[in-house]
Enzyme design. Sequence first.
Site, mmCIF file in Angstrom:
data_model
loop_
_atom_site.group_PDB
_atom_site.id
_atom_site.type_symbol
_atom_site.label_atom_id
_atom_site.label_comp_id
_atom_site.label_asym_id
_atom_site.label_seq_id
_atom_site.Cartn_x
_atom_site.Cartn_y
_atom_site.Cartn_z
ATOM 1 N N LYS B 29 44.516 45.918 57.524
ATOM 2 C CA LYS B 29 44.901 47.261 57.986
ATOM 3 C C LYS B 29 45.673 47.158 59.295
ATOM 4 C CE LYS B 29 42.712 51.816 58.684
ATOM 5 N NZ LYS B 29 41.418 52.537 58.769
ATOM 6 N N SER B 104 41.032 56.447 55.677
ATOM 7 C CA SER B 104 42.364 56.153 56.167
ATOM 8 C C SER B 104 42.881 54.765 55.769
ATOM 9 C CB SER B 104 42.380 56.262 57.691
ATOM 10 O OG SER B 104 41.567 55.262 58.270
ATOM 11 N N SER B 128 36.415 55.658 56.240
ATOM 12 C CA SER B 128 37.784 55.188 55.990
ATOM 13 C C SER B 128 37.896 53.896 55.185
ATOM 14 C CB SER B 128 38.535 55.021 57.313
ATOM 15 O OG SER B 128 38.905 56.282 57.805
#
Lengths: 92, 426
Positions: B29, B104, B128
């Site tokens: 990420k 996310s 997330s």
Amino acid sequence: MSDNAVDGDEVTHIADLARIDLDEAEVERFTEQFGEILSAFEALDEVPETDRDAELTNVMRPDKVRECLSQDEALQNAPDSEAGQFKGPKVS
Amino acid sequence: MTDYNAYIATDTIEGAEGGPLAGKTVAVKDNISTKGVQTTCGSAMLEGYVPPYDATVIKRLKDAGATIPGKTNMDEFGMGTTTETSAYGAVENPAARGRVPGGSSGGSAAVVAAGDADYALGSDTGGSVRCPAAFCGVVGIKPTYGLVSRYGLVAYANSLEQIGPLAPTVEEAAELLEVIAGPDERDGTTRDAREHGTDYDFADAADGDVEGLSIGVPTELLDGADERVVETFWDAIDELESRGASYHEVDLPSVEHAVEAYYVIAMSEASSNLARFDGVRYGQSGGEGNWNESFAKARDEGFGEEVKRRVLLGTYALSAGYHDKYYKKAQDARAWVKQDFDEALSGADVLASPTMPVPPMKRGESLDDPLTMYLADANTTPVNLANLPAISVPAGETDDGLPVGLQLVGPAFGEKTIIRAGSALA
């Protein structure tokens, strides 16, 4: 809509505190959304006062000199620098 | 490579020769710092920002021999449930075209679902990792607070977030967790699992043995969930029951207030954390002029709408006259949620719920209604408030073919328990 809904002046004031410029359309949109979101947050009024006896302990370590970023590395992402220092906008 | 817009950049980072992850790819990420490779947090603010150091988890991946094939797309600074708030465009869901991948960590889940990477790392502040795992039909783990170092993770809400693995199966997610877990002198909030009655042999726990497992089902987390999701959830519980587990309903009255408490705390912490982005040391410059004007311009141009919304609401919640009304009450709610979970977990090995109360939303339909998007995090946020570990495993699909995730929550440092339970399903 909550009685405590914020108005545009309050949104502008908060944006000022947070150092974020907003245009008029954003102020208008946020004013409406914040009213709705803050009134949902009002549900927290129903939460009983609760003991927060978490077992928190301070974590300490010796303050030793160790390898760290070089000056060049620390400055490599700065938009502007001068004589090995960050260069920011005027203070007043 | 992916056509899901799942990567922000595909610079390859090679790990050491050999090691447990040799020959494997781990997508990362884009809010986890990678030395020499751009790290944007999905924000225009950090376009072109190149960290001068590696996050601890990156160092551990490299030492384990992993190859990092790229940095994955995400909601800006982790603020979103759909991966539509990224400054680098929205991500498509490879498991349900036309739907959001969840957020996310949507890019991380998408590359795993599409088979573009063997594993991925995400971060979970309020769901997330688990939400995108559920929406993309893969496995995601949110570790116990303190199990994994946050050093080098660009902070959104420090007291809530953990870095966690995503993978096609529970066993693989556990393998990746083994590599990244463990105390770190650079993160004073990390703790050694061995001092909490367990060890780090997570992959061994993925044996699918649920004989005698006691599952608590919090009724509050089923109320209001989409019927199709609830149906799939019970099918998964039936499956666990047929393999020797038993379930009983439990009450968690505090969770009715968890999502509000979560947002107040997360926004408050965000308003403080994101104050660092003033365009002087890094990030987009606001140019010449008075410093207040320069900072305000940098932050107007650098931040997207959701980030502004959260920073402003957090500033409001912490401002004079409102602190007691919002922040203090939210901390009370957090303590209450912790107590509730402790109590429920004293009578059950794990707690089960749907990971998300709804199937993946259609793309583009959530952005105009922030409150509805926040409320979709009702089942995941309580776990962060309580600092507990949780896993999302694929529970099956709705009749119309949309992935549904089952969330299993365990006691603090009970990773092996949720891994064992989850491995019976995936």
